[in-house]
Design a protein around this motif. Structure first.
Motif, PDB file in Angstrom:
ATOM      1  N   ASN A 194       0.873  -1.173   0.000  1.00  0.00           N
ATOM      2  CA  ASN A 194       0.000   0.000   0.000  1.00  0.00           C
ATOM      3  C   ASN A 194       0.906   1.218   0.000  1.00  0.00           C
ATOM      4  OD1 ASN A 194      -2.252  -1.628   2.247  1.00  0.00           O
ATOM      5  ND2 ASN A 194      -2.665  -1.111   0.147  1.00  0.00           N
ATOM      6  N   TRP A 196       0.974   5.611   0.001  1.00  0.00           N
ATOM      7  CA  TRP A 196       0.293   6.908   0.019  1.00  0.00           C
ATOM      8  C   TRP A 196       1.242   7.992   0.510  1.00  0.00           C
ATOM      9  CZ3 TRP A 196      -0.592   3.041   3.537  1.00  0.00           C
ATOM     10  CH2 TRP A 196      -0.504   3.332   4.895  1.00  0.00           C
ATOM     11  N   THR A 198       1.698  11.453   2.815  1.00  0.00           N
ATOM     12  CA  THR A 198       1.066  12.078   3.980  1.00  0.00           C
ATOM     13  C   THR A 198       1.919  13.250   4.493  1.00  0.00           C
ATOM     14  OG1 THR A 198       0.603  11.688   6.342  1.00  0.00           O
ATOM     15  CG2 THR A 198       1.919  10.041   5.237  1.00  0.00           C
ATOM     16  N   GLN A 332       6.381   9.688   1.914  1.00  0.00           N
ATOM     17  CA  GLN A 332       5.754   8.639   1.114  1.00  0.00           C
ATOM     18  C   GLN A 332       5.750   7.384   1.974  1.00  0.00           C
ATOM     19  OE1 GLN A 332       5.390   8.171  -2.787  1.00  0.00           O
ATOM     20  NE2 GLN A 332       4.209   6.472  -1.937  1.00  0.00           N
ATOM     21  N   HIS A 361      -3.974   1.139   3.965  1.00  0.00           N
ATOM     22  CA  HIS A 361      -4.043   2.602   4.026  1.00  0.00           C
ATOM     23  C   HIS A 361      -5.375   3.127   4.528  1.00  0.00           C
ATOM     24  CE1 HIS A 361      -5.446   1.719   0.110  1.00  0.00           C
ATOM     25  NE2 HIS A 361      -5.164   2.823  -0.496  1.00  0.00           N
TER      26      HIS A 361
END
Ligand code: FES
Ligand code: FE
Length: 434
Positions: A194, A196, A198, A332, A361
């Motif tokens: 996963n 993402w 942030t 990341q 996530h």
């Protein structure tokens, strides 16, 4: 006007305060600290790249970020894992654009230079007619970065003078085996990570996973109340925190008195661990409910039980996560689920389900944590906070356990800040080296 603080001034302050059990707020979400970390820490440390099982066959590759460098982590035709800078030597185009795949060659989309999957330049269009014999292909291979691995974890290091990975880990392998040796076959990733982005300072996450048993009963209380996870402040205060001085690694081993040994694993995995682990490792692990750790600087691993159906006893899952800084107060996130390679398929699927619900996530633990962590990051940017410090006083005067069965410096209980002080001390030692 306001004076800009230099990184040396910040580090002076960190050194003084850390000795007294405090840490300046200004190291978080800070442009000067970010730049210094990139240069003095991330270009010197061994950084996690990929798990062996992500690239099992010749030609398999994944694109990763190594301290700001786009790299291809690829298994070449001979089976050797290589880390290649993803940049064409001709004019610098990105050679490989897919995040993962299988390729015998990487052909640049600009002028067509072609590299074998071991990085050798083997094709240059019109080489005879346009270069008049002046271009020697072997001078223009893809840049290769040093790699080494431990139990399936592939690391890269940009510093040719750094010690090897074995010395870098420095005995922490004993604890890493809890995650990586659940059987003679080791582990595999259940799926691609996963990922993402942030708005979080990576250090907050790395510290938390070095053993923050203090936050668990509060930040994750709704998970407990809904029956996904049996815990309380009293069980989370049991167990040990172990750290490795000057290396920065730390692990928290949370225990629950009266817990069934190896609770949450199927018999096949318990049997596999009995074969793969040493008596000392087994002794420690059978009583452990939560094992949460950070391999300095930014790789973390966690094993814990989770009930896919609320109220049921729960299944153990293992997550491995990389907190990659990509800007000031920005990172990341890559998060994998590791499963024992030899385990029954039904257990692997169940463990992945537990992982996804807890730490995918959208996972409930993940959401609890990142809501707090991104707010900590934002608050650390408050101008009025720059003179403030955080207390790191927990367990400050506690003596290490003399006869602990594993290496490193161990203290009890698990709820302490001992591992964190060591992580910050190591961080400081990297940043103080010019
Ligand atoms: Fe790659 Fe020219 S930039 S071939
Ligand atoms: Fe958490």
């Amino acid at each position: 006007g306001a004076e800009l603080t230099s990184v040396e001034e910040v580090l002076d302050r960190v050194r003084k305060e850390l000795a007294e059990g405090r840490l300046p707020v200004e190291i978080f979400n800070s442009p000067v600290v970010f730049a210094a970390e990139q240069e003095r820490l991330f270009r010197r440390a061994w950084l996690f790249l990929a798990h062996d099982s992500e690239i099992p066959e010749p030609g398999d590759y994944v694109l990763r970020n190594l301290a700001g460098n786009s790299v291809i982590v690829v298994r070449d035709e001979q089976g050797t894992v290589r880390c290649l800078l993803n940049m064409c030597r001709h004019r610098g185009n990105q050679v490989c654009k897919a995040a993962m795949g299988n390729a015998s060659h990487f052909r640049c989309s600009y002028h067509g230079w072609t590299y074998a999957n071991d990085g050798r330049l083997i094709g240059v269009p019109h080489i005879r007619t346009v270069y008049d014999g002046r271009l020697r292909r072997s001078d223009w291979n893809l840049l290769e970065v040093r790699t080494e691995s431990y139990q399936g974890l592939i690391f890269g290091c940009l510093d040719p003078g750094a010690p090897d990975l074995e010395e870098y880990l420095g005995g922490f392998q004993f604890y890493l085996d809890i995650y990586l040796r659940p059987g003679p076959g080791g582990t595999e990733v259940y799926a691609p990570p996963n990922q993402w982005v942030t708005e979080t300072d990576w250090k907050i996450c790395a510290e938390n996973f070095a053993g923050d048993g203090y936050h668990t009963p509060v930040a994750h209380q709704f998970g407990f109340q809904l029956g996904y996870y049996a815990s309380s402040a009293s069980t989370h205060s049991q167990g040990y925190a172990v750290h490795f001085p000057h290396r920065g690694h730390g692990i928290g081993l949370g225990r629950t008195p009266g817990m069934t040994p190896f609770f949450g694993y199927p018999d096949e995995v318990v049997q596999g661990m009995a074969e793969a682990l040493s008596p000392a490792q087994l002794e420690l692990f059978k009583e452990t409910r939560t094992a949460v750790s950070t391999v300095f600087p930014n790789l973390s691993l966690l094993i814990q039980p989770f009930s896919v159906t609320p109220g049921e006893p729960g299944v153990r899952f293992c997550t491995m996560r990389l907190w990659q800084p990509i800007g000031v107060g920005r990172m990341q996130m890559l998060s994998w689920c590791l499963v024992p390679k030899d385990a029954p398929e039904a257990y692997k699927a169940e463990a992945y389900r537990a992982y996804t619900l807890a730490f995918g996530h959208g996972g409930m633990f993940e959401q609890d944590d990142f809501d707090n962590w991104s707010r900590v990051t934002a608050m650390a940017g408050n101008p009025a906070a720059q003179e403030l410090s955080f207390p790191y006083l927990m367990g400050l005067e506690r003596e290490p356990i003399a006869d602990f069965p594993g290496p490193g410096v161990a203290v009890t209980p698990y709820m302490t800040e001992t591992n964190f002080r060591n992580m910050w001390q190591t961080w400081l030692e990297y940043l103080e080296r010019p």
